[in-house]
Design a protein around this motif. Sequence first.
Motif, PDB file in Angstrom:
ATOM      1  N   ASP A  11      12.844  84.581  31.653  1.00 39.72           N
ATOM      2  CA  ASP A  11      12.335  84.187  30.437  1.00 39.72           C
ATOM      3  C   ASP A  11      10.858  84.649  30.238  1.00 39.72           C
ATOM      4  O   ASP A  11      10.636  85.275  29.260  1.00 39.72           O
ATOM      5  CB  ASP A  11      12.350  82.948  30.062  1.00 39.72           C
ATOM      6  N   TYR A  12      10.188  84.411  31.188  1.00 42.86           N
ATOM      7  CA  TYR A  12       8.529  85.147  31.196  1.00 42.86           C
ATOM      8  C   TYR A  12       8.923  86.329  31.243  1.00 42.86           C
ATOM      9  O   TYR A  12       7.867  87.212  30.381  1.00 42.86           O
ATOM     10  CB  TYR A  12       8.003  84.368  32.346  1.00 42.86           C
ATOM     11  N   GLY A  13       9.656  86.922  31.902  1.00 44.60           N
ATOM     12  CA  GLY A  13       9.718  88.649  31.967  1.00 44.60           C
ATOM     13  C   GLY A  13      10.268  89.225  30.712  1.00 44.60           C
ATOM     14  O   GLY A  13       9.687  90.410  30.309  1.00 44.60           O
ATOM     15  N   ASN A  14      11.137  88.505  29.841  1.00 41.84           N
ATOM     16  CA  ASN A  14      11.213  88.939  28.516  1.00 41.84           C
ATOM     17  C   ASN A  14      10.533  88.396  27.276  1.00 41.84           C
ATOM     18  O   ASN A  14      10.840  88.833  26.341  1.00 41.84           O
ATOM     19  CB  ASN A  14      12.996  89.081  28.214  1.00 41.84           C
ATOM     20  N   GLY A  15       9.788  87.527  27.646  1.00 37.08           N
ATOM     21  CA  GLY A  15       8.743  86.997  26.612  1.00 37.08           C
ATOM     22  C   GLY A  15       9.292  86.018  25.755  1.00 37.08           C
ATOM     23  O   GLY A  15       8.774  85.351  24.785  1.00 37.08           O
ATOM     24  N   ALA A  46      14.942  92.256  30.311  1.00 38.71           N
ATOM     25  CA  ALA A  46      16.243  92.072  29.648  1.00 38.71           C
ATOM     26  C   ALA A  46      16.559  90.478  29.259  1.00 38.71           C
ATOM     27  O   ALA A  46      15.970  89.783  29.841  1.00 38.71           O
ATOM     28  CB  ALA A  46      17.482  92.384  30.823  1.00 38.71           C
ATOM     29  N   VAL A  47      17.257  90.539  28.133  1.00 38.91           N
ATOM     30  CA  VAL A  47      17.711  89.289  27.652  1.00 38.91           C
ATOM     31  C   VAL A  47      19.127  88.991  28.091  1.00 38.91           C
ATOM     32  O   VAL A  47      19.757  89.878  28.354  1.00 38.91           O
ATOM     33  CB  VAL A  47      17.373  89.183  26.339  1.00 38.91           C
ATOM     34  N   PRO A  48      19.483  87.707  28.154  1.00 38.97           N
ATOM     35  CA  PRO A  48      20.975  87.281  28.243  1.00 38.97           C
ATOM     36  C   PRO A  48      21.784  88.011  27.471  1.00 38.97           C
ATOM     37  O   PRO A  48      21.392  88.527  26.248  1.00 38.97           O
ATOM     38  CB  PRO A  48      20.913  85.862  27.922  1.00 38.97           C
ATOM     39  N   LYS A  60       8.290  84.275  22.316  1.00 37.56           N
ATOM     40  CA  LYS A  60       8.885  84.677  20.949  1.00 37.56           C
ATOM     41  C   LYS A  60       9.789  83.596  20.385  1.00 37.56           C
ATOM     42  O   LYS A  60      10.086  83.456  19.240  1.00 37.56           O
ATOM     43  CB  LYS A  60       9.965  85.686  21.536  1.00 37.56           C
ATOM     44  N   LEU A  61      10.041  82.329  21.172  1.00 38.90           N
ATOM     45  CA  LEU A  61      10.703  81.425  20.912  1.00 38.90           C
ATOM     46  C   LEU A  61      10.075  80.105  20.895  1.00 38.90           C
ATOM     47  O   LEU A  61      10.587  78.975  20.994  1.00 38.90           O
ATOM     48  CB  LEU A  61      12.065  81.117  21.753  1.00 38.90           C
ATOM     49  N   LYS A  86      13.545  85.058  10.537  1.00 33.59           N
ATOM     50  CA  LYS A  86      13.833  86.270  11.097  1.00 33.59           C
ATOM     51  C   LYS A  86      13.300  86.715  12.538  1.00 33.59           C
ATOM     52  O   LYS A  86      13.929  87.593  13.241  1.00 33.59           O
ATOM     53  CB  LYS A  86      13.674  87.308  10.106  1.00 33.59           C
ATOM     54  N   ASN A  87      12.100  85.991  12.893  1.00 35.52           N
ATOM     55  CA  ASN A  87      11.594  86.366  14.066  1.00 35.52           C
ATOM     56  C   ASN A  87      12.019  85.411  15.163  1.00 35.52           C
ATOM     57  O   ASN A  87      11.464  85.669  16.345  1.00 35.52           O
ATOM     58  CB  ASN A  87      10.075  86.297  13.950  1.00 35.52           C
ATOM     59  N   VAL A  88      12.817  84.515  14.910  1.00 33.82           N
ATOM     60  CA  VAL A  88      13.202  83.509  15.950  1.00 33.82           C
ATOM     61  C   VAL A  88      14.804  83.517  15.782  1.00 33.82           C
ATOM     62  O   VAL A  88      15.346  82.484  15.365  1.00 33.82           O
ATOM     63  CB  VAL A  88      12.719  82.117  16.083  1.00 33.82           C
ATOM     64  N   PRO A  89      15.446  84.371  15.973  1.00 35.88           N
ATOM     65  CA  PRO A  89      16.909  84.586  15.654  1.00 35.88           C
ATOM     66  C   PRO A  89      17.885  83.712  16.763  1.00 35.88           C
ATOM     67  O   PRO A  89      19.141  83.558  16.492  1.00 35.88           O
ATOM     68  CB  PRO A  89      17.263  86.129  16.032  1.00 35.88           C
ATOM     69  N   TYR A  90      17.098  83.341  17.879  1.00 36.62           N
ATOM     70  CA  TYR A  90      18.040  82.366  18.939  1.00 36.62           C
ATOM     71  C   TYR A  90      17.088  81.228  19.195  1.00 36.62           C
ATOM     72  O   TYR A  90      15.930  81.026  18.902  1.00 36.62           O
ATOM     73  CB  TYR A  90      17.975  83.324  20.164  1.00 36.62           C
ATOM     74  N   ILE A  91      17.841  80.276  19.703  1.00 36.45           N
ATOM     75  CA  ILE A  91      17.304  79.062  20.125  1.00 36.45           C
ATOM     76  C   ILE A  91      17.716  78.609  21.562  1.00 36.45           C
ATOM     77  O   ILE A  91      18.671  79.060  21.877  1.00 36.45           O
ATOM     78  CB  ILE A  91      17.770  77.942  19.027  1.00 36.45           C
TER      79      ILE A  91
END
Length: 329
Positions: free
Chosen positions: A98-102, A306-308, A106-107, A175-180
């Motif tokens: 998570d730290y690697g992909n921000g 990379a994100v999941p 971002k969330l 729109k800037n937080v499309p995931y939870i």
Amino acid sequence: MEERLIPAGYEIASEQFPLSLKKAVAFGEQKTPFKMKKGSALKISEDEASVQVSSNRIHFSFDKSSCTVNSLKIDGKEVFAEGYGIRPDFWRAPIDNDYGNGMNRKLAIWKEASSAFKSKVSASMDGENGVVKVTYALPTYNIFEVKYTITPSAVVHVGTYFSAVAADAPGSSYKNVPYIPRIGVRFRLPATKDAFQYFGRGPAENYCDRKYGSNIGLYSTTASDQYFPYVMPQECGHHCDTRFIKFDGISIVADDFMEFNILRNSIEDLDLGKQKHINDVTPRDYVEVCLDYRQMGVGGYDSWGAVPDTDAMIPTDTSYRWGFTLYVK
């Protein structure tokens, strides 16, 4: 049969093939884990501070100031520790990936949404049951509803609904937080509830994109043993595809399936801040229970961006329903 280098009975691989998961759960066709005794008729009371549902057996209280459940007493005995009752939970302690992909930046709005609650509450009777409905307005313009149904037998059902953000929602922050990171609730039990049993994936921690190596079964463990001492404190001890969890005198049964973390630490204890090393984390005098509809995957293609996979994420433009029943002996 023994072969060269391989002892007899050595397991090379295993796989499970579910026939019917909904019927292959503990309690069988039984709906309640204990024989429940019925109390007197429930009554609802409300003032500026709280909404309460009570009888001679149960006392349920929702605090209007904190926007959380602050007490549940069965036969005069408090269930929750330190007044830390059921509340929404949308954040996980970030992992290395998570730290690697921000993700932690971002969330981050979901970290705020997991503590700075804004809600409306109403209470009414539905036949002999008391119903407390709480509607949380989230900063991304999603709505999170929690419906508590309290019965005279001191059984509490918790139903949740996370609404998809409307396409015409004001502003563009969503729109800037499309995931939870996760959709669920959390609460705390006394440290005496350290030991528990569950029917789900185990015994090692597992996540939605790292779970098929963990078989579904009946496992006995402790909150203390669920903690994994990663060099940098982070999310740990999660379990997927769980049907029920049993503590001494307390059972939690999912409507369908649930995921969970049960630790002797809070999410905040494992969220990188002052806690930067293993020795910065010490067990608390409570058991924190996180129950989830789902937690996002952990990924792992690389740890620097990379994100999941998409199917291991939880989009905020989708609606989700989920719930569980709390039985207290």
